[in-house]
Design an enzyme around this catalytic site. Structure first.
Site: not given
Length: 534
Positions: A182, A325, A433, A438
């Site tokens: 990754t 993944e 935030k 949000w």
């Protein structure tokens, strides 16, 4: 009467290599060399040399399951490694040459690489890696212009020394075929293992018309590096269907890529957004005669404006999404025929979404209340399950990333529209935030990208004494263009609630990115953490 049963034929890479060597043996593979010359070979010759590589590796003591690294650009010899290392029963481990030498050394050591193939032009990089990659017992130099210094070996000599009598191991479809790490944007890079079975199933679905649509009629240019999730599996898909392959080598600038696209009549190319931004700008300055119907796949985020720009230039940009993944194909955005007659604005909005899952992929978007409705507004975390999605990391780290029923938690915040198209609105880590509410930075970025003066933009949350965080936009303007903060804020004001709008705009020469082209917002947040709000 006894029930009939089907043949049990293992899904191993041998199926693709045998087909490439035989029925497709005459199909061309073109590579741009470091000196800019073009090297031409065929699938038949690549497969023959891959088998020699496999036998040479076995003779050199590489055992089934051993990791063999590659530190190489995109070219035919790397394709030989894609085939030959798994045929030897070993695990193909592509090393990201854009990482810092310390990171490459960590990944090579963590994976347990025992042997590494290195391009001669990358030897200066390897020399910085080698002292901290002590597990590597042999280095093979590819493309050597002179005999490499001992104990390194020359790739061509290594192949020439292979004995055709050396037996290759029997492969099982559940054997490991490859490994990628990754990008490490949220911590140390983690290893993902792909099996022969998962790779073949991914290859089959990748080539489907409603997926990335690769066929015998195509000439494919993988601009996406072969060290980045196996170039999205496209080299395997091209070899399976018999598409001509054109590799760019180390020359990824717009001029070099457009020369290849024009000269080799490329019909499909794949790369991250930064590649297509450069191609767009180059084509706007100097139009080129490209193949009819050429299409390009963009992964890692593609703004609606970029899709519109390429339509105007007579080229088609296809938006897709995936992760290390997920091997990586997980979503592809193609407008189905029943929606194709809708107004342009509607279809552009669909095409700018990450898309719908191809066959064998299951996705869901969930929040605390459960699976979100398809209203294009309610958000949750995207979760995905498929035969080629990793079931765990190589070292078993962070098992909580998988649900009890086998879905992988992507860490991407998403919505689903009434037509089933998934749109990523942010990474969980990149949400802002502000005052308890949000704000999705990616939605602001996509809207700002539609401004004709904007080349790139990143929106980040910066600490604020009253609101906890407020959005700050870091903007790269197109060459010769100008725009003021008030102009940019007004440009997007009617698309968002007032509290979403960035409180500040800064203008920069570039946006920091990871080695795979993703915006590196961690660097931006560190750079502007002490921002003084007016």
């Amino acid at each position: 009467m006894s029930e009939a049963t089907m043949m049990s034929v293992p899904l191993t890479l041998e199926r693709i290599v045998e087909r490439a060597a035989g029925r497709l043996g005459h199909v061309e593979v073109v590579s741009r060399r470091p000196d800019r010359s073009l090297h031409r070979t065929t699938y038949g010759k690549v497969a023959e040399r891959a088998r020699r590589l496999a036998r040479a590796l076995v003779a050199a003591g590489v055992k089934k399951g051993d990791r063999v690294g590659t530190l190489m650009w995109n070219h035919a010899e790397h394709l030989e490694a894609y085939f030959g290392i798994p045929l030897a029963g070993a695990v193909l481990h592509t090393l990201n040459l854009r990482l810092h030498p310390d990171e490459i050394a960590y990944i090579a050591s963590d994976a347990g690489d025992v042997l590494v193939l290195v391009d001669e032009v990358l030897l200066p990089l390897w020399e910085k890696v080698a002292p901290r990659a002590s597990g590597v017992r042999q280095v093979i130099v590819v493309g050597a212009s002179k005999p490499p210094a001992a104990p390194m070996l020359d790739y061509e000599a290594f192949l020439a020394g292979a004995d055709d009598a050396t037996p290759l191991p029997t492969l099982d479809e559940n054997d490991a075929l490859g490994s990628c790490y990754t990008s490490g944007t949220t911590g140390r890079p983690k290893g993902v293992i792909y099996t022969h079975r998962s790779t073949l199933l991914h290859t089959l679905v990748t080539a489907l018309p409603d997926s990335l649509d690769v066929s015998r009629d195509d000439t494919l240019l993988p601009v996406v590096p072969m060290f980045h999730v196996n170039a999205w599996g496209l080299p395997y898909a091209a070899a399976m269907v018999g598409a001509k392959l054109v590799f760019p080598g180390p020359h990824l600038d717009p001029t070099s890529l457009l020369e290849l696209m024009e000269g080799e009549q490329v019909t499909i190319a794949a790369g991250v957004p930064t590649i297509w931004l450069g191609i767009r700008d180059a084509l706007e300055k100097q139009p080129r005669k490209l193949a009819s119907g050429v299409r390009m796949v963009v992964g890692g985020g593609g703004a609606e404006q970029l899709i519109r720009d390429f339509d105007r230039l007579g080229l088609r940009l296809i938006h897709a999404w995936g992760m290390t993944e997920t091997s990586p194909v997980g979503l592809v955005s193609r407008v189905p025929p029943e929606l194709a007659g809708k107004p342009d604005d509607f279809t552009y909005q669909l095409r700018a979404r990450q898309g719908v899952p191809p066959p064998l992929v299951e996705v869901r978007v969930r929040n605390e209340a459960g699976e979100v409705p398809g209203d294009a507004r309610t958000s949750g975390e995207l979760q995905v399950r498929a035969p080629w999605v990793a079931a765990r990391y190589a070292d078993g780290a962070t098992p909580e990333r998988w649900t009890d029923d086998g879905f992988f938690r992507t860490g991407d915040v998403a919505t689903v529209c009434p037509h089933g198209f998934v749109a990523l609105t942010d990474r969980v880590a990149d949400l802002i935030k502000s005052g308890g509410e949000w704000i999705a930075s990616q939605q602001l970025e996509s809207a700002l990208m539609a401004h004709p003066a904007v080349q790139e933009v990143a929106v980040i949350g910066v600490p604020h004494p009253k609101w906890s965080e407020r959005p700050l936009a870091v903007v790269v303007l197109r060459q010769g263009q100008q725009a003021s903060p008030d102009e940019l804020r007004t440009f997007v004001a009617d698309k968002f609630a007032k509290f979403w709008l960035p409180d500040a705009f800064v203008f920069a020469e570039s946006i920091p990115r990871t080695s795979t082209g993703k915006m590196k917002k961690t660097d931006l947040r560190a750079q502007y953490k002490d921002w003084a709000w007016a």
